[in-house]
Design a protein around this motif. Structure first.
Motif, PDB file in Angstrom:
ATOM      1  N   ARG A   1      -4.466  92.873 -80.883  1.00 21.19           N
ATOM      2  CA  ARG A   1      -4.832  91.455 -80.811  1.00 21.19           C
ATOM      3  C   ARG A   1      -6.315  91.300 -80.460  1.00 21.19           C
ATOM      4  O   ARG A   1      -7.027  90.467 -81.046  1.00 21.19           O
ATOM      5  CB  ARG A   1      -3.959  90.793 -79.739  1.00 21.19           C
ATOM      6  CG  ARG A   1      -4.103  89.322 -79.630  1.00 21.19           C
ATOM      7  CD  ARG A   1      -3.014  88.781 -78.714  1.00 21.19           C
ATOM      8  NE  ARG A   1      -3.232  87.380 -78.451  1.00 21.19           N
ATOM      9  CZ  ARG A   1      -3.912  86.931 -77.413  1.00 21.19           C
ATOM     10  NH1 ARG A   1      -4.395  87.762 -76.522  1.00 21.19           N
ATOM     11  NH2 ARG A   1      -4.094  85.642 -77.242  1.00 21.19           N
ATOM     12  N   LEU A   2      -6.773  92.128 -79.508  1.00 20.49           N
ATOM     13  CA  LEU A   2      -8.182  92.086 -79.117  1.00 20.49           C
ATOM     14  C   LEU A   2      -9.081  92.343 -80.331  1.00 20.49           C
ATOM     15  O   LEU A   2     -10.021  91.578 -80.594  1.00 20.49           O
ATOM     16  CB  LEU A   2      -8.454  93.139 -78.028  1.00 20.49           C
ATOM     17  CG  LEU A   2      -9.926  93.493 -77.767  1.00 20.49           C
ATOM     18  CD1 LEU A   2     -10.684  92.309 -77.180  1.00 20.49           C
ATOM     19  CD2 LEU A   2     -10.052  94.690 -76.822  1.00 20.49           C
TER      20      LEU A   2
ATOM     21  N   MET B   1      -9.185  89.539 -82.705  1.00 20.59           N
ATOM     22  CA  MET B   1     -10.052  88.450 -82.218  1.00 20.59           C
ATOM     23  C   MET B   1     -11.526  88.796 -82.427  1.00 20.59           C
ATOM     24  O   MET B   1     -12.348  87.924 -82.697  1.00 20.59           O
ATOM     25  CB  MET B   1      -9.780  88.173 -80.743  1.00 20.59           C
ATOM     26  CG  MET B   1      -8.429  87.512 -80.521  1.00 20.59           C
ATOM     27  SD  MET B   1      -8.043  87.336 -78.784  1.00 20.59           S
ATOM     28  CE  MET B   1      -8.806  85.766 -78.431  1.00 20.59           C
ATOM     29  N   LEU B   2     -11.860  90.081 -82.318  1.00 18.59           N
ATOM     30  CA  LEU B   2     -13.254  90.477 -82.541  1.00 18.59           C
ATOM     31  C   LEU B   2     -13.649  90.299 -84.012  1.00 18.59           C
ATOM     32  O   LEU B   2     -14.820  90.094 -84.319  1.00 18.59           O
ATOM     33  CB  LEU B   2     -13.488  91.922 -82.094  1.00 18.59           C
ATOM     34  CG  LEU B   2     -13.255  92.200 -80.595  1.00 18.59           C
ATOM     35  CD1 LEU B   2     -13.571  93.639 -80.260  1.00 18.59           C
ATOM     36  CD2 LEU B   2     -14.080  91.270 -79.712  1.00 18.59           C
ATOM     37  N   TYR B   3     -12.651  90.368 -84.904  1.00 23.66           N
ATOM     38  CA  TYR B   3     -12.924  90.066 -86.314  1.00 23.66           C
ATOM     39  C   TYR B   3     -12.802  88.555 -86.561  1.00 23.66           C
ATOM     40  O   TYR B   3     -12.864  88.114 -87.706  1.00 23.66           O
ATOM     41  CB  TYR B   3     -11.945  90.823 -87.232  1.00 23.66           C
ATOM     42  CG  TYR B   3     -12.332  92.268 -87.432  1.00 23.66           C
ATOM     43  CD1 TYR B   3     -13.257  92.645 -88.391  1.00 23.66           C
ATOM     44  CD2 TYR B   3     -11.775  93.263 -86.636  1.00 23.66           C
ATOM     45  CE1 TYR B   3     -13.614  93.975 -88.560  1.00 23.66           C
ATOM     46  CE2 TYR B   3     -12.124  94.592 -86.798  1.00 23.66           C
ATOM     47  CZ  TYR B   3     -13.046  94.946 -87.760  1.00 23.66           C
ATOM     48  OH  TYR B   3     -13.404  96.262 -87.923  1.00 23.66           O
ATOM     49  N   ALA B   4     -12.596  87.802 -85.466  1.00 20.66           N
ATOM     50  CA  ALA B   4     -12.499  86.331 -85.509  1.00 20.66           C
ATOM     51  C   ALA B   4     -11.357  85.861 -86.411  1.00 20.66           C
ATOM     52  O   ALA B   4     -11.463  84.811 -87.063  1.00 20.66           O
ATOM     53  CB  ALA B   4     -13.831  85.712 -85.928  1.00 20.66           C
TER      54      ALA B   4
ATOM     55  N   ARG C   1     -14.657  82.957 -80.485  1.00 28.21           N
ATOM     56  CA  ARG C   1     -13.400  83.713 -80.567  1.00 28.21           C
ATOM     57  C   ARG C   1     -13.603  85.138 -80.055  1.00 28.21           C
ATOM     58  O   ARG C   1     -12.765  85.688 -79.355  1.00 28.21           O
ATOM     59  CB  ARG C   1     -12.936  83.713 -82.027  1.00 28.21           C
ATOM     60  CG  ARG C   1     -11.593  84.347 -82.268  1.00 28.21           C
ATOM     61  CD  ARG C   1     -10.607  83.340 -82.823  1.00 28.21           C
ATOM     62  NE  ARG C   1      -9.306  83.933 -83.094  1.00 28.21           N
ATOM     63  CZ  ARG C   1      -8.278  83.855 -82.272  1.00 28.21           C
ATOM     64  NH1 ARG C   1      -8.392  83.217 -81.118  1.00 28.21           N
ATOM     65  NH2 ARG C   1      -7.113  84.397 -82.567  1.00 28.21           N
ATOM     66  N   ARG C   2     -14.728  85.717 -80.440  1.00 24.81           N
ATOM     67  CA  ARG C   2     -15.026  87.090 -80.001  1.00 24.81           C
ATOM     68  C   ARG C   2     -15.246  87.141 -78.480  1.00 24.81           C
ATOM     69  O   ARG C   2     -14.751  88.039 -77.802  1.00 24.81           O
ATOM     70  CB  ARG C   2     -16.268  87.610 -80.735  1.00 24.81           C
ATOM     71  CG  ARG C   2     -15.981  87.936 -82.175  1.00 24.81           C
ATOM     72  CD  ARG C   2     -17.219  88.081 -83.011  1.00 24.81           C
ATOM     73  NE  ARG C   2     -16.827  88.376 -84.383  1.00 24.81           N
ATOM     74  CZ  ARG C   2     -17.510  88.046 -85.460  1.00 24.81           C
ATOM     75  NH1 ARG C   2     -18.650  87.394 -85.341  1.00 24.81           N
ATOM     76  NH2 ARG C   2     -17.067  88.346 -86.642  1.00 24.81           N
TER      77      ARG C   2
ATOM     78  N   TRP D   1     -14.073  85.091 -76.272  1.00 23.30           N
ATOM     79  CA  TRP D   1     -12.793  84.875 -75.602  1.00 23.30           C
ATOM     80  C   TRP D   1     -11.941  86.149 -75.664  1.00 23.30           C
ATOM     81  O   TRP D   1     -11.260  86.501 -74.691  1.00 23.30           O
ATOM     82  CB  TRP D   1     -12.058  83.672 -76.208  1.00 23.30           C
ATOM     83  CG  TRP D   1     -10.644  83.541 -75.706  1.00 23.30           C
ATOM     84  CD1 TRP D   1      -9.512  83.540 -76.446  1.00 23.30           C
ATOM     85  CD2 TRP D   1     -10.223  83.406 -74.334  1.00 23.30           C
ATOM     86  NE1 TRP D   1      -8.412  83.416 -75.643  1.00 23.30           N
ATOM     87  CE2 TRP D   1      -8.814  83.343 -74.336  1.00 23.30           C
ATOM     88  CE3 TRP D   1     -10.885  83.363 -73.108  1.00 23.30           C
ATOM     89  CZ2 TRP D   1      -8.054  83.222 -73.168  1.00 23.30           C
ATOM     90  CZ3 TRP D   1     -10.138  83.252 -71.941  1.00 23.30           C
ATOM     91  CH2 TRP D   1      -8.743  83.176 -71.972  1.00 23.30           C
ATOM     92  N   GLY D   2     -11.995  86.868 -76.774  1.00 20.36           N
ATOM     93  CA  GLY D   2     -11.252  88.130 -76.901  1.00 20.36           C
ATOM     94  C   GLY D   2     -11.662  89.104 -75.814  1.00 20.36           C
ATOM     95  O   GLY D   2     -10.823  89.704 -75.146  1.00 20.36           O
TER      96      GLY D   2
END
Lengths: 305, 248
Positions: free
Chosen positions: A98-99, A102-105, B8-9, B11-12
């Motif tokens: 999931r992280l 999220m880094l790939y938006a 988003r990044r 927040w990740g």
């Protein structure tokens, strides 16, 4: 457009050149193997290609993006399984995935859908809620591959992806690489396992002491190293050392009843051996020719430099 | 679109930090117990009222929570080989720092609640709650950035960074008007107090409870400037050291 392009990449550590003017390009959808002995510069090259190391000289491009000038654009298109990296041990497999999503938006829905299908594909969906701390090396490696794929990369970098894995996991990863290649994903693979590279790569480059010493398809490399064959002859009894006289300059290995000769034209050598056998009253039980393995090609190329 | 992606990044990374670092018993206890005991050691039996004590407890809590974990994250993640995993994704070191600072700021914000509530239960109310919240947020962000500055040391040994951080952080508490009021500070300590990032938010909090040393507007302005400087320095230093960190 090339998926990966390296132009005269150079990197030194404490005055010692680890990579010294490496240039190559990889076409879209190609499986490209990057081979070399320990300390040859494989990992340093891959780290420069993904922007983890700044080259002392030269440039690297991913789908046309300069990895130093446009790191985000370049990294949005790649997935990486670095040799020296880990998922977070205190997070579950799912949280790690999931992280990275999220880094790939990626939106939450896409992360859930892609994440679950990747975990299923790699056979680790049942441990998705377990902390990575207790994972075996194989499970961790599969998770790292899932993490590299969640962003839907067009170029996948795999640094020693099968090192230390059991045969089932290795086969699964090979199948996945072939499938990704069919889907148009470019795969850049570094490995110590030369046979693995020969079997799954469209082209390979061999790096030694920071320089590319050979590049081409596995078959082309076999031809480049002389296009030789192995001629294996088994006699009915032990052969004496005088066989050397009929083989002249040919490279050969003698072990009891077996004789192995490295040659380009086996017909001519077989004639000599038949004459020898007749003269010595030996009976030839078996004759076989075979192509050199990738490991042998590799040893010849690296050993010759 | 780019802003959404950046958020988003960030927040990740923030969410990862909360789960990996902040939701741990010892960290939580450290955030409450250390500033409280230090505060009690200084204030107990010295005849100070609650109004005089709460601003000091508040600034110390913010200081020891917001700047406590950020110094450890980069060296720890370098050692664990997770930083390399992060940086092969579409993020820059600035995104990673922003995520780390966001988590740390949130941590500071949450731990600033007990001192404020304790003060209110004992009859010490801030004269402007909105200013209080704003300054807590700003200060927490600044101390998080300060922690990030320490972690720019390109090492994979967290103890090296903790040693450096404590060598600077602990003396700052004594020369920033937190425990010893600025008007009672020895003259040699005043130049240090004037450049300390604790002095101005501490003075601002004092204004909100009973009265400070400098002008309140000056406190706020200098705090904003200091926070910006700390953030800028953190980013610059990390950009400079990130490649040598990854070579380890």
């Amino acid at each position: 457009m090339n998926a990966i392009e390296a132009r005269e990449l150079k990197k030194s550590f404490n005055g010692v050149a680890a990579v010294n003017g490496v240039s190559f390009s990889v076409r879209e959808g190609e499986v490209f193997g990057f081979l070399g002995p320990n300390g040859a510069g494989k990992t340093t090259t891959i780290r420069m290609l993904v922007g983890l190391l700044k080259p002392d000289g030269g440039k690297a491009f991913i789908m046309g993006y300069d990895v130093i000038k446009n790191p985000i654009e370049a990294r949005e298109l790649i997935g990486v399984v670095p040799e020296e990296s880990n998922p977070y041990p205190d997070l579950s497999a799912w949280d790690n995935l999931r992280l990275v999503g999220m880094l790939y938006a990626l939106p939450g829905k896409e992360i859930r859908e892609r994440g679950m299908s990747l975990l299923k594909l790699l056979g680790i969906e049942e441990v998705k809620d377990r902390k990575v701390r207790g994972f075996s090396k194989g499970m961790k490696q599969k998770l790292l591959i899932a993490m590299a794929l969640i962003g839907g990369p067009r170029v996948l970098f795999l640094d020693e992806p099968t090192s230390g894995l059991d045969v089932f996991s290795v086969r699964k990863i090979h199948e996945l690489i072939s499938e990704l290649s069919r889907e148009g994903v470019t795969v850049f693979l570094t490995t110590h396992n030369v046979e693995e590279a020969g079997a799954i790569c469209d082209r390979v480059a061999i790096i030694d002491k920071g320089r590319i010493v050979a590049m081409g398809s596995p078959d082309e490399l076999k031809i480049k190293t002389g296009g030789y064959l192995y001629l294996s002859v088994v006699f009915d009894r032990e052969v004496g050392g005088d066989v050397k006289e009929i083989l002249g300059d040919y490279e050969f290995k003698l072990g009891g009843r077996k004789l192995l000769v490295v040659c380009k034209e086996p017909g001519e050598v077989i004639g000599r051996i038949v004459d020898y056998a007749r003269a010595k009253g030996l009976k030839i039980e078996r004759v076989r020719t075979s192509e050199p393995s990738m490991a042998e090609v590799f040893m010849r190329i690296v050993g010759a430099k | 679109m780019m802003d959404f992606k950046f958020a988003r990044r960030v927040w990740g990374i923030c969410y990862k930090d909360i789960k990996v670092y902040y939701m741990k018993g010892p960290i939580v206890l450290m955030g409450v117990i250390f500033p409280l005991f230090l505060w009690i050691a200084f204030y107990a039996g010295r005849g100070f009222g609650v109004r005089e004590g709460i601003p000091s407890l508040l600034i110390m809590t913010l200081f020891f929570t917001s700047s406590s974990v950020t110094p450890v994250i980069p060296p720890w993640e370098t050692r664990q080989k997770t930083l390399e995993m992060l940086l092969t994704r579409p993020v820059t070191i600035t995104t990673v720092l922003a995520g780390d600072m966001a988590a740390s700021t949130l941590f500071g914000l949450i731990f600033s609640i007990p001192p404020v509530v304790i003060g209110m239960l004992m009859g010490a109310f801030p004269n402007n709650p909105a200013y209080l919240v704003g300054m807590i947020l700003l200060t927490s962000l600044g101390f998080s950035a300060m922690g990030m500055i320490f972690s720019a040391l390109p090492t994979d040994i967290p103890a090296d960074v903790i040693l450096l951080a404590n060598t600077i952080k602990l003396p700052l508490i004594f020369v920033s008007g937190v425990l010893i009021p600025l008007d009672k500070m020895p003259s040699w300590a005043m130049p240090i107090a004037l450049v300390s990032p604790l002095t101005y938010p501490a003075d601002f909090f004092k204004w909100l409870y009973f009265g400070g040393y400098f002008d309140m507007g000056l406190d706020a302005s200098i705090t904003v400037i200091m926070v910006l400087i700390l953030m800028l320095v953190a980013v610059k230093l990390h950009r400079r050291t990130i490649f040598s960190r990854l070579q380890r």
